[in-house]
Design a protein around this motif. Structure first.
Motif, short mmCIF file in Angstrom:
data_model
loop_
_atom_site.label_atom_id
_atom_site.label_comp_id
_atom_site.label_asym_id
_atom_site.label_seq_id
_atom_site.Cartn_x
_atom_site.Cartn_y
_atom_site.Cartn_z
N LEU A 65 1.11 -0.67 0.29
CA LEU A 65 0.07 -0.57 0.23
C LEU A 65 0.98 0.98 0.07
O LEU A 65 -0.20 2.66 -1.05
CB LEU A 65 -0.69 0.41 1.21
N ALA A 66 1.59 1.02 0.58
CA ALA A 66 2.39 2.59 0.79
C ALA A 66 3.02 2.58 -0.50
O ALA A 66 3.27 3.78 -1.08
CB ALA A 66 4.11 2.42 1.64
N TYR A 67 3.87 1.15 -0.98
CA TYR A 67 4.61 1.83 -2.16
C TYR A 67 3.43 2.67 -3.76
O TYR A 67 3.91 3.60 -4.34
CB TYR A 67 4.94 0.75 -3.59
N LEU A 68 2.13 1.67 -3.47
CA LEU A 68 1.60 2.38 -4.55
C LEU A 68 0.61 3.09 -4.22
O LEU A 68 0.97 4.22 -5.05
CB LEU A 68 0.08 1.34 -4.48
N VAL A 69 0.74 4.58 -3.33
CA VAL A 69 0.30 5.90 -2.45
C VAL A 69 1.57 6.27 -3.16
O VAL A 69 1.83 7.45 -3.69
CB VAL A 69 0.25 5.82 -0.94
N SER A 70 2.85 5.98 -3.08
CA SER A 70 4.47 6.19 -3.33
C SER A 70 4.01 7.13 -4.66
O SER A 70 4.49 8.19 -5.22
CB SER A 70 5.74 5.89 -3.30
N GLU A 71 4.03 5.37 -5.51
CA GLU A 71 3.96 5.55 -7.16
C GLU A 71 2.68 6.57 -7.80
O GLU A 71 2.87 7.72 -8.69
CB GLU A 71 3.44 4.11 -7.07
N PHE A 72 1.64 6.54 -7.18
CA PHE A 72 0.51 7.41 -8.32
C PHE A 72 -0.43 8.04 -7.25
O PHE A 72 -1.54 8.82 -7.99
CB PHE A 72 -0.79 5.82 -7.59
N LEU A 73 0.64 8.31 -6.07
CA LEU A 73 -0.04 9.80 -5.35
C LEU A 73 0.77 10.48 -4.89
O LEU A 73 1.17 12.06 -5.43
CB LEU A 73 -0.96 9.41 -4.29
N ASP A 74 1.82 10.04 -4.39
CA ASP A 74 3.05 11.45 -4.02
C ASP A 74 4.19 11.90 -5.21
O ASP A 74 4.35 12.78 -5.78
CB ASP A 74 4.00 10.40 -3.00
N MET A 75 4.32 10.99 -6.24
CA MET A 75 4.89 10.79 -7.01
C MET A 75 4.53 12.45 -7.80
O MET A 75 5.20 12.74 -9.08
CB MET A 75 5.97 10.08 -8.07
N PRO A 76 3.21 11.91 -8.70
CA PRO A 76 2.66 13.02 -9.47
C PRO A 76 2.06 14.05 -9.15
O PRO A 76 2.71 15.33 -9.11
CB PRO A 76 1.34 11.91 -9.75
N LEU A 77 1.79 14.14 -7.41
CA LEU A 77 2.07 15.28 -6.36
C LEU A 77 3.14 16.56 -6.52
O LEU A 77 3.39 17.48 -6.84
CB LEU A 77 1.71 14.99 -5.63
N MET A 78 4.83 15.67 -6.73
CA MET A 78 5.52 16.05 -6.44
C MET A 78 5.86 16.67 -7.63
O MET A 78 7.11 17.99 -7.95
CB MET A 78 7.05 15.04 -5.94
N LEU A 79 5.75 15.85 -8.83
CA LEU A 79 6.02 16.26 -10.40
C LEU A 79 4.67 17.68 -10.68
O LEU A 79 5.83 18.38 -11.08
CB LEU A 79 5.72 15.04 -11.37
N PHE A 80 4.17 17.47 -10.69
CA PHE A 80 2.96 18.26 -10.46
C PHE A 80 3.73 20.64 -9.93
O PHE A 80 2.97 21.48 -10.39
CB PHE A 80 1.60 17.99 -10.05
N ASN A 81 4.41 19.94 -8.77
CA ASN A 81 3.97 21.20 -8.30
C ASN A 81 5.56 21.65 -8.89
O ASN A 81 6.00 22.64 -7.71
CB ASN A 81 4.35 20.22 -6.47
N ARG A 82 6.51 20.92 -9.41
CA ARG A 82 7.13 21.31 -10.27
C ARG A 82 7.35 23.06 -10.13
O ARG A 82 6.86 23.79 -10.45
CB ARG A 82 8.42 20.90 -11.22
#
Length: 65
Positions: free
Chosen positions: A48-65
């Motif tokens: 679950l932590a991996y899925l949240v990291s891949e599909f929620l955290d990473m897109p948000l970090m890339l979007f906020n650049r």
């Protein structure tokens, strides 16, 4: 624009610990059942932590650049 999530790791950890303790106390598991329940739950939480990291955290970090 930076979006800050206020849902911390400590809150997540506390939530899952409470759910697990509640499950153990209600079901009255014996040691044999706990010996497979704990590793399976651990693997599921890591997944679950991996899925949240891949599909929620990473897109948000890339979007906020």
């Amino acid at each position: 624009m930076i979006i800050r999530l206020k849902y911390t790791y400590e809150k997540q950890q506390t939530f899952f610990m409470r759910v697990f303790v509640n499950y153990v106390s209600v079901e009255k598991l014996i040691m044999r059942e706990l010996s497979w329940a704990v590793p399976i739950c651990t693997i599921l939480l890591i997944g679950l932590a991996y899925l949240v990291s891949e599909f929620l955290d990473m897109p948000l970090m890339l979007f906020n650049r």
